[in-house]
Design a protein around this motif. Sequence first.
Motif, PDB file in Angstrom:
ATOM      1  N   PRO A  57      12.709  29.625  46.661  1.00 50.26           N
ATOM      2  CA  PRO A  57      14.080  30.164  46.686  1.00 50.26           C
ATOM      3  C   PRO A  57      14.272  31.116  47.858  1.00 50.26           C
ATOM      4  N   VAL A  58      15.465  31.088  48.439  1.00 46.74           N
ATOM      5  CA  VAL A  58      15.749  31.966  49.570  1.00 46.74           C
ATOM      6  C   VAL A  58      17.107  32.628  49.377  1.00 46.74           C
ATOM      7  N   GLU A  59      17.145  33.915  49.587  1.00 46.37           N
ATOM      8  CA  GLU A  59      18.392  34.679  49.579  1.00 46.37           C
ATOM      9  C   GLU A  59      18.800  34.903  51.025  1.00 46.37           C
ATOM     10  N   ILE A  60      20.081  34.758  51.301  1.00 44.44           N
ATOM     11  CA  ILE A  60      20.577  34.909  52.666  1.00 44.44           C
ATOM     12  C   ILE A  60      21.458  36.152  52.752  1.00 44.44           C
ATOM     13  N   ILE A  61      21.141  37.021  53.675  1.00 42.77           N
ATOM     14  CA  ILE A  61      21.945  38.213  53.938  1.00 42.77           C
ATOM     15  C   ILE A  61      22.493  38.086  55.354  1.00 42.77           C
TER      16      ILE A  61
END
Length: 644
Positions: free
Chosen positions: A292-296
Amino acid sequence: MKKSPPGRQGKVSGKAGGSSAKSGARPAADAAATGLKARDQRVALAPLSRSVTNTGRGGGTAVGRPSRGMAVGGRGGGGFAGSSGFHTSAGQASTTRTGSAKPAGVLQGQGTGQTGQTARARASGKAIKVQDRDRETLAHLPTRLDGFYPKARAMKRRLTLVIGPTNSGKTYQAMERLRRADSGLYLGPLRLLALEVRDRLTELGLLTSLVTGELIEEVEDATFTSATVEMIDFDHEIEVAVIDEVQMIGDQERGSAWLQAILGAPAREVWMLGAPEARNAVLALAEWLGEPVEIIELERLSELEVLRAPTKLSELPPGSAVVAFSRGQVIDIAGELRERFRRNPALVYGALSPEVRREQARQFREGEADILVCTDAVGLGLNLPIASMFFSAATKYNGKEDVPIPRDLVWQIAGRAGRYGMKEKGQVGALSAETLSYVKRVMSRRPDPVPVHYRYEANWIIVDALSRYLGTDRLADILFYFWRELSLERSREFEPVVPPSQVGLAWRVDRYELELRVKLTLSRAPVPMVRDEAVPEFELFVASIARQEPVLLESFPMLQARLQQHDHENAEQAVKLLTLYCWLHYRLPSLFPQFPEAQAELAQLNTAILGFIGKNKGKKCRECGKPLDWQTRFRLCEPCFRSS
């Protein structure tokens, strides 16, 4: 999108999806358990050089474990795209990788025979039967590249991608996350940047060690490390890893280091910081990993404008930086500023030691120097109070010819103007109308996205398995086979690469009786290969390692010759040689024991170099001594040229 100040997240997305490359991902455990298969047929041998002697394995020297946090064979640079050719040190020989795509997980085509097979068999192209037991040595070699990093695969990692233009607060976000962690690792592109981050973390009260290819400063009980990206430790588990300038995963020379850091960082959280153009390449990789990857997403925190007219060298405002694209240009521009216009410039370029660069940066940061003259390394994250950035040229030399400055590099450099919290507004200009026109045109749109194509170099696991499969400890042969014949899953997106400098050193270390792992480490040494200046000294070192004889500085002929010259260029070359000695000390301390003496000599050389920089008076006519404009291509003034 609304502006996101430091400490506040911008737009946040969920899991990676919708990237340009379909993943076909499968559980990492399956990848690690699946072995490479060798073709069940004869393997044809082809000549690799003028002569090859297969010495077999087992001879040579044992190497102790490196310091904690240091990767065996880590180095300060370079990957090389295999498609550009495979270069040897023996002359003009080169090979271009051709042919159709190979099935995933299959070793094909050319190879070497078993230990004891002669060069005659290789040269004649005869087929040699590969024994079943040799195919079995590949049973534990993964078919997926991520399988080479079992520690990371065993963890439930969370990825965070922080993207935004230069000066958007990406590093601030990462430092805040590290401050809240129990343990952490920062990975950056430059030793000077690693030093800067180490100091910042230390100021936050975090015990932080420094680990670079040529300098390691371990702090007792430290739970944080600031390092150059090539020095990542794949075995030491931590809470948070920060990988800076992640768009360099697409770099032709060093992209492999960023790829391996993303794949193998043994951290529960992996933060990746970079330009917006890195988005597709990172998301495609995350999707392939099944993580999983969170993008900011962040926006620039200060305004950036391109000036309408060129600026003369005599009119540069205080707090300006002039970027040039060679050491000679940097020195000439700084000398002219000092001699003709009574300015006090600081200089930053690659041939300077990190200590001198750090001192020059300090002088500019604290106002002792009113102008900075630097190479394009300033684009890789150095935090300096630059109000205005001026380009001295629109082209740079790529080793063969002058080429236009790449769009992404122009954006990286220009973005260093107007640092948030230092300067509220940044300006970008040029010293000539032609260069300014190019800068305006390039900055009219953002750079192209980083392609979803990844380059990777041979690590020890691959080299060891191929050595047993091919029955040889000749590193050059193994590297050639790796580059030419090794194919993993998604081979069109993952390309094996071998830096030409590594090949040149591999051929040299193959002449000596050394363990293969020692050869691999030595092939990654920071030996200046452009003019082969340090190669003879390197070979003396290798011969001493093979004999298990300690290397002393007084027996270092080229170094002693450089030290006797007492001029700027020789001092810089001596720094490179001493840096090589220190690099070898960290990996073979008993054979390179005079580390304190080398550090003391480096300190004296750094002082001398600072003195040379301060005395430089710019370009002058070699006949009459008349000052010349820094842009003059010749070292003669017009009257002297006409009279010659």
